[in-house]
Design a protein around this motif. Structure first.
Motif, mmCIF file in Angstrom:
data_model
loop_
_atom_site.group_PDB
_atom_site.id
_atom_site.type_symbol
_atom_site.label_atom_id
_atom_site.label_comp_id
_atom_site.label_asym_id
_atom_site.label_seq_id
_atom_site.Cartn_x
_atom_site.Cartn_y
_atom_site.Cartn_z
ATOM 1 N N PHE A 1 0.875 -1.371 -0.218
ATOM 2 C CA PHE A 1 -0.409 -0.054 0.249
ATOM 3 C C PHE A 1 1.112 1.276 -0.014
ATOM 4 C CE2 PHE A 1 -3.487 -2.215 2.153
ATOM 5 C CZ PHE A 1 -4.299 -2.491 0.716
ATOM 6 N N HIS A 2 0.436 2.025 -0.089
ATOM 7 C CA HIS A 2 0.886 3.610 -0.827
ATOM 8 C C HIS A 2 1.149 4.427 0.247
ATOM 9 C CE1 HIS A 2 -0.765 2.528 -4.623
ATOM 10 N NE2 HIS A 2 0.358 3.933 -4.340
ATOM 11 N N ILE A 3 2.408 4.977 0.452
ATOM 12 C CA ILE A 3 2.882 5.800 2.257
ATOM 13 C C ILE A 3 3.112 7.342 0.975
ATOM 14 C CG2 ILE A 3 3.836 4.444 4.106
ATOM 15 C CD1 ILE A 3 5.980 4.807 2.996
ATOM 16 N N ASN A 4 3.029 8.408 2.134
ATOM 17 C CA ASN A 4 3.255 9.480 1.465
ATOM 18 C C ASN A 4 3.679 10.772 2.243
ATOM 19 O OD1 ASN A 4 3.713 11.343 -0.505
ATOM 20 N ND2 ASN A 4 1.289 11.871 -0.320
ATOM 21 N N ASN A 5 4.614 10.787 2.290
ATOM 22 C CA ASN A 5 5.544 11.741 3.614
ATOM 23 C C ASN A 5 5.675 13.134 2.616
ATOM 24 O OD1 ASN A 5 7.612 13.108 5.081
ATOM 25 N ND2 ASN A 5 9.025 12.306 4.058
ATOM 26 N N LEU A 6 4.236 13.368 4.051
ATOM 27 C CA LEU A 6 3.476 15.091 3.519
ATOM 28 C C LEU A 6 4.556 15.986 3.604
ATOM 29 C CD1 LEU A 6 -0.180 14.429 4.507
ATOM 30 C CD2 LEU A 6 0.639 14.015 2.312
ATOM 31 N N GLU A 7 5.662 16.254 4.593
ATOM 32 C CA GLU A 7 6.482 17.003 4.556
ATOM 33 C C GLU A 7 7.162 17.003 3.527
ATOM 34 O OE1 GLU A 7 6.916 15.442 7.978
ATOM 35 O OE2 GLU A 7 5.119 16.096 8.235
ATOM 36 N N THR A 8 7.379 16.905 1.979
ATOM 37 C CA THR A 8 8.147 16.854 1.066
ATOM 38 C C THR A 8 7.031 16.851 0.342
ATOM 39 O OG1 THR A 8 8.736 14.573 1.001
ATOM 40 C CG2 THR A 8 10.601 16.495 1.483
ATOM 41 N N CYS A 9 5.839 15.724 0.245
ATOM 42 C CA CYS A 9 4.640 16.122 -1.738
ATOM 43 C C CYS A 9 4.611 17.603 -1.378
ATOM 44 C CB CYS A 9 3.423 15.304 -1.080
ATOM 45 S SG CYS A 9 2.512 15.687 -2.199
ATOM 46 N N VAL A 10 4.665 17.843 -3.137
ATOM 47 C CA VAL A 10 4.976 19.125 -3.917
ATOM 48 C C VAL A 10 3.262 18.842 -4.528
ATOM 49 C CG1 VAL A 10 7.922 19.588 -3.633
ATOM 50 C CG2 VAL A 10 5.686 18.218 -5.667
ATOM 51 N N GLY A 11 2.433 17.718 -4.250
ATOM 52 C CA GLY A 11 1.236 18.034 -5.263
ATOM 53 C C GLY A 11 1.317 18.069 -6.335
#
Lengths: 297, 136, 202, 211, 371
Positions: free
Chosen positions: B41-51
């Motif tokens: 399943f996915h994980i997403n590091n929101l501190e670095t996600c640039v959208g």
């Protein structure tokens, strides 16, 4: 008397199902897995009894499992379970081997009538396969039984058991008959290579294809009763019966494990191949055993 | 009548495995450790996600939606959106993680999800940096 | 190569595409005779596959017969072009039995007719009443939308490009606002204590 | 009744639960017992409707051995409690699945594997598969994955057992209640040909050309 | 012909039937238990791959092709990757070639184990599927580590492979091969030598040798008739021309001969894998630099590639049209001809009990017939 019979049926039910559970467990172990719990077959049958049943093909269809169960219960009652006790003596002394041999065919015939009304081609095919196989299975078994009757000069099972106490076990005296009867017993248990009627890869579940819910549960229960009766019969005929519950379990279990082992390592014959094989090898062995009895005593 | 003695006897050797230890993984109790590279399943590091929606664009299954998060995690997020994955569509091909420019979207090695309601398969990737960590 | 010279006699050109792959293009009218001579004279006994490519823009189907000899060490593609409208091909099932099923599939997927083919019936689709699905003008997504609803929970999805634009504008606006505010503040400050300015100037 | 026998079951959870809840009503106890047996014995007909068929053998054989949870494969839908639809369903398959499902005896359950039956999966734009299976048949448990690992399938079994044990509303009850809704959807997508019709005379087509 | 069928009953063997390989059905006309006519039906698994691929770019389409054949996805990936490389003119590095060859052979072994389960299950020998599916699982564990996927690997990318070998992978593979060699002896004892299997399989489903090449039968069906042909030898791809292996053949053309050919091929696969482990280059690129997603354009050209899958030659036809999408991709697997032309012929006058066995032995994989 009635109480005794009920007790016996309950015993056979429990022991039969536990044996079936053990069968599944031992098979699983050889296959390299844990398998279900020993009581799994109880769970299955209780669940099946609680299931709905909306399939109907008329009363004859429902009568099939009932006839099969009747055959199984009668067989069970007529086979002497303990050799020394008076337990059920009065019933078993009234039946002898000929009645038993007749009763063992009653079930499949009843089933055939029921499945025929069902009209499912796979069911019909399974029944035809079962009856064809029965011809092959009965021949060596009957010859072996006839041999024993000649040797004991009686068709009474109790007498045959008693005789073994003085003259030694039949498995040692008449090994050829035993081998012939055992091979056909593998078939009576529906183990490979003779599990032809219900071969899932060929005819779905064969005669059971249309049965579900309570009737499947009844078929399963009668199967375990019948299995127990057949084991006891073999023990009575060849291993000198059992005088206690421990001996009974020990002896029947030995036979049972041998059947499991054969069933697990071989595949399934086609129906003509099975009849062909049964008509040749086990029949030949049994006939030799019979000839030995007739000519050499 | 020739009897194939070898063919009759050699299969009986299988009975020897009766006393071997079963090979079964008793799953709910004993879990197999799934290797780190597994595409779960996915994980997403929101501190670095640039959208940037690169994942949305490359996904051939149209499985990724960009939605607003509950709060702002990354000030540099150009669209203010983060991906949400429809697990009724995803095929775990990991193309989305391959193209992710900051490398924030990854695949965890957790991969089992069973639910009784088919509506519950919209998945917000868990917010943590490395595979195998607990979600913060 | 031997085959090349044989084909040259028939004024056809053999093109090598890959290491083990050759192709020859032939007009539709000579297709059947060429396939027969491939089978009987050149020794290409195996028909590996028949396939059809829809060249919608040019208005024809490109049909490819892939043939192999009994050595099976190379493949020759015999290609021809037929009109898309009322496409029709000679059936090969009498020569190669496996062509029967390949042609059945092609009939279903492209609508190519094979006169004389015994079993032009359903292959994979059941009760299909639309355009043959592998034609390029069949829009599968449109068909899906007309038949099947998807889940509705995903209505809150946003267009990331729009959001980016919005955010950029918002940022710009915020920056502008901040600038204005700063200017206003500076102006206000300047008004409040002009003495500082004077000092600074000094 | 054979209380000792209940207690001697492997996990013994039933007995504990009886004591915990302190149920006095026999009917409730019976119902609970029946539910427990149903959860412990699930006969599966594994309909390999899609890719998931490939994860059925590992689940049911010695590596993951679903039989230890009482989950056994059977051959015919008549005997089955659970049908596993392992993957996307083509329209042609859906016709057979509906028929298979309606042949099963109540209580009956459906479990789907993979993302395709949930919302189309990777075949979301395919012209021959259905996208939302729960429009046509009531789903009890969905397991996501492409393909779900055997672990995930077993998770599905565990969830199903829990649901049966807790007596939660099962799919077949929904199917009975909303029969019109399901039938309407089926008719819409299958165009009235719901039962597989065996009318096409394949052989005469063939022999008409050849013989 | 019609008179023959007067007293027959018609049954559908499948699609939901334990004796069928996957989701397809065979319509049988039975007289007693003898089959008088057989007709294959497919379409239960049709997804329209060839249409879906047209809607996707090359990079996107690569993930979908492995679903075409469920039991052995890797030959599909290999075919797709090689077809794209042919069209786009990509050359892949030696290491990538070795890794791809390795994956193909690993997949072949895994598929053979699955086949063995099916073949033994079809004669009611429940022991072998229990063992062999578990043995296959050990290979899938290695795949998990290497590719990140258990069944669908999505590993062979146009231009190379997607990941490098994990540390210690080759040692693990080597250990597994040792284990497999031991296991094959066990299977030999319990299955291939089993008297019942011999009795059931010998003389059943005999393929006429004269028809083989002309009708396009491939794989073990061909090799069990004594025709020593294999795409790996005749049209070598990847590293197969540098590896040393034999093509096992048998002469009888029946189910048993095909089983023995498959067993020998397993041993050959192990042999190939051992060589690969020895020769695997330490250094090297694994993935060629390829254009991005929307910029990966294929020229207007077509190509035809063949790979030897575990069931026979599997071919892809691919055509580009200068855009980033594929104009046409056609899949021609071995099952199509086997399931129609051959199976319909073999089943006539055989018995119901032989259907499952024959199907398994031909290696019929329904999803690949109809895509």
């Amino acid at each position: 008397m009635i109480f005794q019979i009920i007790l016996l049926i309950m015993l056979a039910y429990v022991v039969g199902f536990i044996y079936f559970g053990l069968y599944r467990n031992i098979t699983a172990r050889i296959q390299g897995r844990y398998g279900p719990t020993v009581y799994q077959s109880f769970y299955d049958s209780i669940k099946l009894f609680s299931k709905n049943n909306t399939v109907s093909y008329g009363w004859m269809f429902y009568l099939g499992p009932v006839i099969m169960a009747t055959g199984a219960v009668l067989t069970l009652v007529l086979v002497p379970v303990f050799s020394d006790s008076d337990f059920l003596r009065s019933v078993t002394s009234q039946g002898n081997l000929f009645v038993l041999l007749y009763l063992m065919v009653l079930g499949p015939l009843g089933n055939a009538l029921a499945v025929g009304t069902g009209g499912n081609p796979f069911g019909v095919m399974g029944v035809v396969r079962g009856l064809t196989r029965l011809i092959g299975l009965e021949l060596p078994f009957y010859i072996a039984v006839v041999g024993l009757i000649i040797a004991a000069n009686s068709s009474d099972i109790v007498h045959i058991i008693d005789l073994q106490k003085t003259a030694g076990l039949n498995i040692i005296n008449h090994p050829l008959l035993f081998i012939g009867a055992m091979i056909s017993m593998v078939g009576f248990f529906g183990a490979s290579p003779f599990d032809i009627p219900g071969a899932p890869q060929e005819v779905y579940s064969g005669p059971r294809t249309e049965f579900s819910g309570k009737f499947l549960a009844l078929l399963m229960s009668q199967g375990s009763l019948f299995a127990f009766a057949k084991l006891v019969l073999i023990v009575d005929l060849f291993l000198g019966g059992a005088d206690s519950l421990v001996m009974l379990v020990l002896k029947t279990f030995t036979i049972f494990v041998a059947i499991i082992f054969i069933g697990i390592v071989y595949g399934r014959y086609k129906v003509e191949q099975a009849v062909d094989f049964l008509m040749k090898l086990p029949t030949l062995i049994a006939v030799l055993g019979l000839a030995r009895i007739v000519w050499f005593g | 009548m020739a009897i194939d003695v070898k063919g009759v006897l050699s299969p009986l050797s299988a009975i020897g495995t009766l006393f071997e230890h079963p090979r079964t993984l008793t799953y709910p109790e004993v879990k197999k450790d799934i290797p780190i590279g597994y595409r779960g399943f996915h994980i997403n590091n929101l501190e670095t996600c640039v959208g940037c929606a690169s994942c949305e664009e490359i996904c051939m299954n149209d499985a990724i939606d960009m939605i607003h998060p509950d709060k702002e995690y990354n000030v540099k997020n150009t669209s203010g959106c983060i991906p949400r994955i429809d697990y009724g569509r995803c095929c775990w091909c990991s193309l989305c993680t391959d193209v992710c420019p900051p490398g924030s979207l990854k695949l965890d090695n957790i991969c089992t999800h069973a639910d009784c309601d088919p509506d519950n398969f919209l998945y917000m990737p868990k917010n943590h940096k490395n595979i195998g960590e607990e979600a913060s | 190569m031997d085959l090349a010279s044989k084909l040259e006699k028939l004024s056809l050109q053999l093109v090598q595409k890959q290491d083990y792959l050759y192709s020859v293009t032939v007009g539709f009218e000579r297709l059947e005779s060429l396939l027969l001579s491939f089978l009987n004279e050149f020794g290409y006994i195996t028909l590996d596959s028949i396939n059809c490519r829809d060249d919608l823009e040019d208005g024809f189907f490109t049909i490819t017969y892939c043939l192999q000899t009994k050595d099976r060490d190379h493949v020759v593609m015999v290609q021809t072009k037929i009109q898309r409208e009322n496409a029709s091909l000679p059936t090969m099932h009498t020569i190669w039995p496996q062509a029967e099923i390949m042609e059945r599939e092609m009939h279903e997927m492209f609508g190519v007719d094979f006169p004389g083919h015994p079993t032009l019936i359903d292959f994979a689709l059941e009760y299909w009443d639309n355009m043959p699905p592998l034609r390029r003008d069949f829009d599968t997504l449109e068909y899906v939308n007309s038949m099947n609803p998807f889940r509705e929970q995903r209505g809150d999805a946003l267009d990331a490009k729009e959001e980016m634009k919005k955010k950029r504008e918002a940022k710009k606006a915020a920056k502008l606002k901040a600038q204005q505010e700063a200017e206003a503040k500076a102006a206000l400050e300047a008004k409040n204590n002009p003495s500082d300015e004077v000092k600074n100037e000094e | 009744m054979e209380s000792g026998f209940y207690g001697s079951s492997t996990d013994g959870s039933l007995k504990c639960k009886f004591e915990e809840s302190g149920l006095a009503n026999t009917h409730d106890i019976m119902e609970k017992a029946v539910r427990w047996f149903r959860s412990r014995s699930i006969f599966v007909v594994a309909y390999g409707t899609g890719c998931g068929a490939i994860e059925m053998p590992p689940t049911f054989t010695s590596r993951y051995d679903a039989e230890r949870m009482g989950v056994v494969g059977v051959a015919t839908p008549r005997q089955a409690d659970l049908i596993i639809l392992s993957g996307y369903l083509a329209y042609k398959t859906l016709r057979r699945v509906i028929r298979t499902y309606e042949q099963m005896q109540k209580p009956r359950y459906i479990m789907t594997l993979g993302s395709c039956p949930i919302n189309g999966g990777m075949y979301w734009d395919s012209y021959n598969t259905i996208k939302k299976l729960d429009d046509y048949l009531p789903i009890d448990v969905s397991v996501t994955g492409c393909m779900p690992r055997p672990e995930a399938v077993i998770d599905g079994f565990v969830l199903l057992q829990e649901r049966i044990r807790n007596g939660e509303k099962a799919g077949w009850e929904k199917y009975d209640e909303n029969f019109e809704f399901y039938k309407e959807n089926q008719k819409r997508v299958l165009g009235g040909h719901i039962d597989p019709s065996y009318e096409t005379d394949w052989y005469n087509l063939k022999s008409g050309g050849k013989a | 012909m019609k008179n023959n069928l007067k007293n027959t009953i018609k049954i559908f063997h499948g699609p939901q039937h334990p004796g069928i390989t996957g989701n397809m059905s065979v319509e049988l006309d039975l007289l007693g238990e003898t089959i008088k006519r057989a007709q294959t039906h497919v379409g239960y698994l049709h997804r329209g791959f060839e249409k879906l691929v047209e809607r996707r770019t090359v990079v996107q389409a690569f993930t979908i092709v492995c679903r075409i054949c469920v039991p052995e996805p890797d030959p599909n990936e290999e075919n797709f990757a090689r077809a794209v490389e042919n069209l786009a003119g990509l050359e892949i590095s030696e290491k990538a070639k070795y890794i791809r060859t390795m994956v193909l052979e690993m997949q072949r072994l895994a598929t053979m184990f699955l086949w063995m389960g099916g073949q033994a299950g079809s004669i009611g020998l429940g022991l072998i599927p229990q063992w062999s599916v578990c043995d296959r699982d050990y290979m899938l564990d290695l795949f998990e580590e290497l590719t990140g996927g258990r069944v669908y690997h999505m590993y062979a990318f146009p231009g190379g492979v997607r990941r490098d070998l994990p540390e210690g992978f080759l040692d693990k593979l080597s250990d597994l091969l040792d284990y497999y060699e031991k296991r094959i002896i066990v299977y030999n004892n319990t299955f291939f030598d089993n008297v019942i299997f011999k009795k059931r399989a010998i003389g059943v489903g005999v393929v006429n040798r004269d028809e083989v090449l002309k009708n396009g039968y491939v794989g073990q069906t061909m090799r069990a008739c004594g025709i020593q042909k294999d795409v790996r030898k005749d049209m070598p791809y990847l590293m197969y021309d540098k590896l040393d292996f034999d093509i096992p053949i048998q002469q009888d053309g029946d189910v048993y001969a095909r089983a023995i050919v498959r067993r020998d091929e397993m041993l050959q696969s192990i042999r190939i894998l051992r060589q690969i482990i020895k020769q695997m280059p330490k250094e090297g690129d694994i993935l060629q630099k390829i254009p991005k997603h929307r910029k990966f354009k294929l020229p207007a050209d077509d190509t035809y590639v063949q790979t030897e899958s575990a069931r026979g030659a599997m071919s892809y036809y691919m055509a580009g049209d200068g855009s980033e999408k594929i104009r046409r991709m056609q899949v021609r697997g071995p099952s199509l001809v086997h399931a129609y032309t051959l199976l319909e012929k073999l089943l006539v006058d055989s018995e119901l009990a032989d259907v499952a066995m024959t199907m398994n032995s031909l290696g019929i994989c329904p999803p690949e017939i109809e895509r």
